[in-house]
Design a protein around this motif. Structure first.
Motif, short mmCIF file in Angstrom:
data_model
loop_
_atom_site.label_atom_id
_atom_site.label_comp_id
_atom_site.label_asym_id
_atom_site.label_seq_id
_atom_site.Cartn_x
_atom_site.Cartn_y
_atom_site.Cartn_z
N GLU A 121 0.84 -1.21 0.00
CA GLU A 121 0.00 0.00 0.00
C GLU A 121 0.87 1.26 0.00
O GLU A 121 0.58 2.22 -0.71
N VAL A 122 1.95 1.24 0.80
CA VAL A 122 2.86 2.39 0.83
C VAL A 122 3.52 2.57 -0.53
O VAL A 122 3.57 3.69 -1.08
N VAL A 123 4.03 1.49 -1.09
CA VAL A 123 4.70 1.55 -2.39
C VAL A 123 3.75 2.08 -3.45
O VAL A 123 4.11 2.93 -4.27
N ASN A 124 2.51 1.61 -3.44
CA ASN A 124 1.54 2.01 -4.43
C ASN A 124 1.19 3.49 -4.30
O ASN A 124 1.08 4.21 -5.31
N GLU A 125 1.02 3.97 -3.08
CA GLU A 125 0.70 5.37 -2.87
C GLU A 125 1.89 6.29 -3.22
O GLU A 125 1.71 7.36 -3.80
N TYR A 126 3.08 5.86 -2.88
CA TYR A 126 4.27 6.65 -3.22
C TYR A 126 4.40 6.75 -4.74
O TYR A 126 4.65 7.84 -5.28
N ARG A 127 4.26 5.61 -5.43
CA ARG A 127 4.35 5.61 -6.88
C ARG A 127 3.29 6.52 -7.49
O ARG A 127 3.56 7.29 -8.42
N GLY A 128 2.09 6.45 -6.94
CA GLY A 128 1.01 7.29 -7.43
C GLY A 128 1.31 8.77 -7.25
O GLY A 128 1.07 9.58 -8.15
N PHE A 129 1.83 9.15 -6.06
CA PHE A 129 2.17 10.55 -5.82
C PHE A 129 3.25 11.02 -6.79
O PHE A 129 3.16 12.10 -7.38
N LEU A 130 4.30 10.22 -6.95
CA LEU A 130 5.41 10.61 -7.82
C LEU A 130 4.93 10.80 -9.26
O LEU A 130 5.27 11.81 -9.91
N LEU A 131 4.14 9.88 -9.76
CA LEU A 131 3.66 10.00 -11.14
C LEU A 131 2.72 11.19 -11.28
O LEU A 131 2.79 11.93 -12.29
N ASP A 132 1.86 11.39 -10.29
CA ASP A 132 0.91 12.51 -10.36
C ASP A 132 1.62 13.86 -10.36
O ASP A 132 1.32 14.73 -11.17
N VAL A 133 2.57 14.02 -9.45
CA VAL A 133 3.22 15.32 -9.32
C VAL A 133 4.13 15.61 -10.51
O VAL A 133 4.28 16.77 -10.93
N CYS A 134 4.73 14.58 -11.10
CA CYS A 134 5.62 14.79 -12.25
C CYS A 134 4.84 15.09 -13.52
O CYS A 134 5.28 15.89 -14.36
N THR A 135 3.70 14.44 -13.70
CA THR A 135 2.89 14.72 -14.89
C THR A 135 2.18 16.06 -14.78
O THR A 135 2.00 16.74 -15.79
N ALA A 136 1.83 16.46 -13.57
CA ALA A 136 1.16 17.76 -13.38
C ALA A 136 2.15 18.92 -13.44
O ALA A 136 1.81 20.01 -13.93
N HIS A 137 3.35 18.71 -12.91
CA HIS A 137 4.35 19.78 -12.85
C HIS A 137 5.70 19.16 -13.24
O HIS A 137 6.41 18.61 -12.39
N ASN A 138 6.07 19.25 -14.50
CA ASN A 138 7.24 18.52 -14.98
C ASN A 138 8.55 19.01 -14.39
O ASN A 138 9.57 18.32 -14.49
N TYR A 139 8.57 20.19 -13.75
CA TYR A 139 9.82 20.66 -13.15
C TYR A 139 10.20 19.87 -11.90
O TYR A 139 11.29 20.04 -11.38
N HIS A 140 9.31 19.01 -11.41
CA HIS A 140 9.66 18.13 -10.28
C HIS A 140 10.29 16.81 -10.76
O HIS A 140 10.78 16.02 -9.93
N THR A 141 10.27 16.57 -12.07
CA THR A 141 10.68 15.27 -12.59
C THR A 141 12.16 14.98 -12.34
O THR A 141 12.53 13.85 -12.00
#
Length: 604
Positions: A121-141
């Motif tokens: 569950e932790v891994v899944n939520e972390y992955r989801g946050f990382l993908l969400d924030v990078c696709t929404a704001h590419n300067y975090h990539t």
């Protein structure tokens, strides 16, 4: 909540956020190292989104709340419970749309959390946050990718039962979580590949880092090539370039120790108390052993990678996959290995690969020969190619005799043609001959080397003897360019003995009739002195090469053979009419000063 005071900083709106880890995210508790750690109780913010929305860098009160939040998340570290971390990550995902450049610090403190070995569950939520924030704001990539790459060199210091240094089962589970996240990120942001390669170069362990960190990092880089094949050549080039750096720093003494099979005991590694006195171990020796160990296990991992990439589970060769990998490896060889002088083992990466099929070995030999003749390449590269070609033809048992003979014919033809063009212009014998004709002397040296090594295969029948006679060796050894005088004395001595035995040509008269050039510095400067496929001595990876893929000889060229047959020296050709530079006068006996560091005269 903890309190944190920070100096005022300028707005981030004028430039992209930094990808380095801010100081606020680094714990400063060095003075508490001896204090038992206390369990951190992390208190979730009731309304995280409201706090982030209200954050104003120009408002000290709001800024303090924000910094306290950052410090609380940072201090929780690995102590935060899985359930609390899941709740935090879910709240953070709900705030993705507002996580602009002003809130970069919050994004970073979330991304640096330890997550890879936690529950699903932790891994899944972390992955989801990382993908969400990078696709929404590419300067975090960029920072996100760097944090993923940082995980690749992770080593669990509590694991002591590793197999060949490879990751434990639990470590591998964490690495796979990282790879799934990285793979998903590259799918949604394809342009992130360039950022990934930059991060892989930046985060590569320093050469003095631990053996395990190097191996784990390289292991994970090779895993990347399985799901991102477009990066394979760049990744292989990076790995090989870093291993080259380690290879060339292994001293000759360490290789001699490994070759003599002298195992280092525990007492040789750690300081010991003897009669109340502490005996310190030579740090240079420890460093050399660490380098050789690192190179050993990393080469083993590369060998396994090549074998599994090119073969199916039943051992059958996957020819299409093999051809693609060949082109990548050849490019890496040309850019990273061929220009490197005096490496000991990294060149066996391509040597092992070529053993998969004789067609590969033949193509490689042809490529090296074309490089030897390529006038657009530098003299050093052409000489290096000649050294590699000679060593490969002599040491590789998977080379067909037809390839060997064809190469010898091409070499002798080239040398004879060169003599036809140049020989009549040679008037004075001095060090300028090496400067002007270095490639020629390297070609002759390689020709002599191959004949010295492979004479049993080259002169085992009347047909082969006829072939050798047609090489016109006498013209080469008696030319005014005098290759017997300028090439490696150990090779020349052996060649003279072999050719006299089979009555191909008589070298001793030429060797005695001419003054030999033995100035070490001159030869080192102008003549390439490296036959790369020397004995493989790294113990953990040795079984991939020895003994099946390596040709041994009882009369190995590296073991000096004294040839003092007076009968060979009775006949003498008159010294030709060329002038001899006074600076080149030296003893006429073959080589008391030997320029080839790898072919040391052991019995002088």
């Amino acid at each position: 909540m903890s309190s944190y005071r920070t100096t005022k900083t300028s707005s981030h709106n004028s430039r992209p956020p930094s990808t380095s880890t801010p100081t606020i995210l680094k714990k400063r508790n060095a003075q508490l190292n001896n204090v038992p750690k206390q369990k951190v109780q992390f208190n979730l913010v009731d309304n995280l989104k409201s706090l982030l929305i209200s954050f104003d860098q120009n408002n000290d009160k709001e800024k303090l709340k924000y910094n306290n939040l950052i410090c609380d998340i940072r201090d929780a570290g690995i102590e935060i419970k899985d359930s609390e971390l899941v709740a935090l990550l879910k709240d953070a995902r709900n705030c993705v749309n507002i996580l602009n450049e002003n809130l970069t610090l919050f994004v970073k403190v979330i991304l640096i959390l330890k997550w890879m070995n936690r529950n699903y569950e932790v891994v899944n939520e972390y992955r989801g946050f990382l993908l969400d924030v990078c696709t929404a704001h590419n300067y975090h990539t960029k920072f996100a990718i760097e944090q993923l790459v940082t995980c690749f060199s992770h080593v669990d210091t509590t694991v002591f039962d590793r197999v060949n240094g490879m990751p434990s089962e639990e470590e591998e589970r964490g690495f796979q979580n990282v790879h799934k996240t990285l793979e998903a990120l590259l799918k949604v942001i394809p342009l992130a590949k360039d950022l990934l390669m930059t991060a892989l170069r930046k985060k590569f362990p320093y050469k003095k880092s631990s053996v395990e960190s190097h191996l784990h990092y390289i292991h994970n880089l090779l895993v990347i090539t399985e799901y991102e094949k477009s990066l394979r050549k760049q990744i292989l080039s990076l790995i090989v370039s870093k291993l080259v750096e380690i290879d060339v720093h292994i001293p000759r003494e360490e290789l001699d120790r490994l070759e003599s099979n002298v195992n280092v005991g525990i007492e040789d590694i750690f300081p010991m108390d003897v009669d109340g006195e502490c005996m310190q171990v030579d740090p240079d020796k420890l460093e050399a052993e660490s380098f050789s160990h690192t190179l050993d296990v990393c080469l083993r991992r590369l060998f396994v990678y090549m074998k599994t990439t090119c073969h199916d589970p039943d051992g059958g060769l996957l020819w299409n996959d093999t051809k693609l990998l060949y082109h990548d490896l050849l490019s890496v060889f040309e850019s990273e290995i061929l220009p490197t002088y005096n490496s000991s083992h990294i060149q066996y990466v391509i040597y092992y690969f070529l053993s998969f099929k004789t067609t590969l070995a033949e193509n490689f030999s042809n490529w090296l020969w074309k490089k030897c003749c390529d006038v657009s390449s530098s003299s050093t590269i052409r000489q290096a190619a000649a050294g590699y070609l000679a060593s490969f033809l002599c040491r590789a048992p998977f080379i067909l005799n037809t390839v060997l003979k064809n190469t010898l014919f091409e070499m002798s033809t080239w040398c004879n043609s060169y003599i036809n063009r140049v020989d009549k212009l040679v008037k004075v014998v001095n060090e300028d001959l090496l400067r002007w004709h270095a490639v020629f002397y390297s070609m002759c040296q390689s020709l002599f080397y191959i004949i010295s090594f492979r004479h049993h295969d080259l002169m085992d029948s009347k047909r082969n003897l006829k072939f050798m006679e047609n090489l016109n060796l006498s013209k080469i050894v008696t030319s005014r360019l005098s290759p017997l005088r300028l090439c490696c004395s150990t090779v020349v001595n052996r060649f003279a003995h072999i050719t006299k035995t089979y009555q191909l040509t008589y070298c001793y008269a030429v060797m005695d009739g001419h003054i030999r050039i033995t100035d070490q510095s001159i030869k080192d400067e102008w003549l390439y002195s490296f036959f790369p496929f020397d004995f493989y001595v790294l113990p953990r990876s040795k079984d991939f090469i020895m003994p099946d893929l390596y040709r041994h000889f009882e009369d190995d060229i590296n073991k000096h053979v004294n040839i003092d047959d007076e009968e060979d020296k009775e006949s003498s050709l008159p010294i030709d009419t060329m002038d001899i530079s006074p600076s080149m006068l030296s003893t006429s006996s073959p080589a008391k000063t030997d320029w080839l560091g790898q072919l040391v005269n052991q019995h002088q």
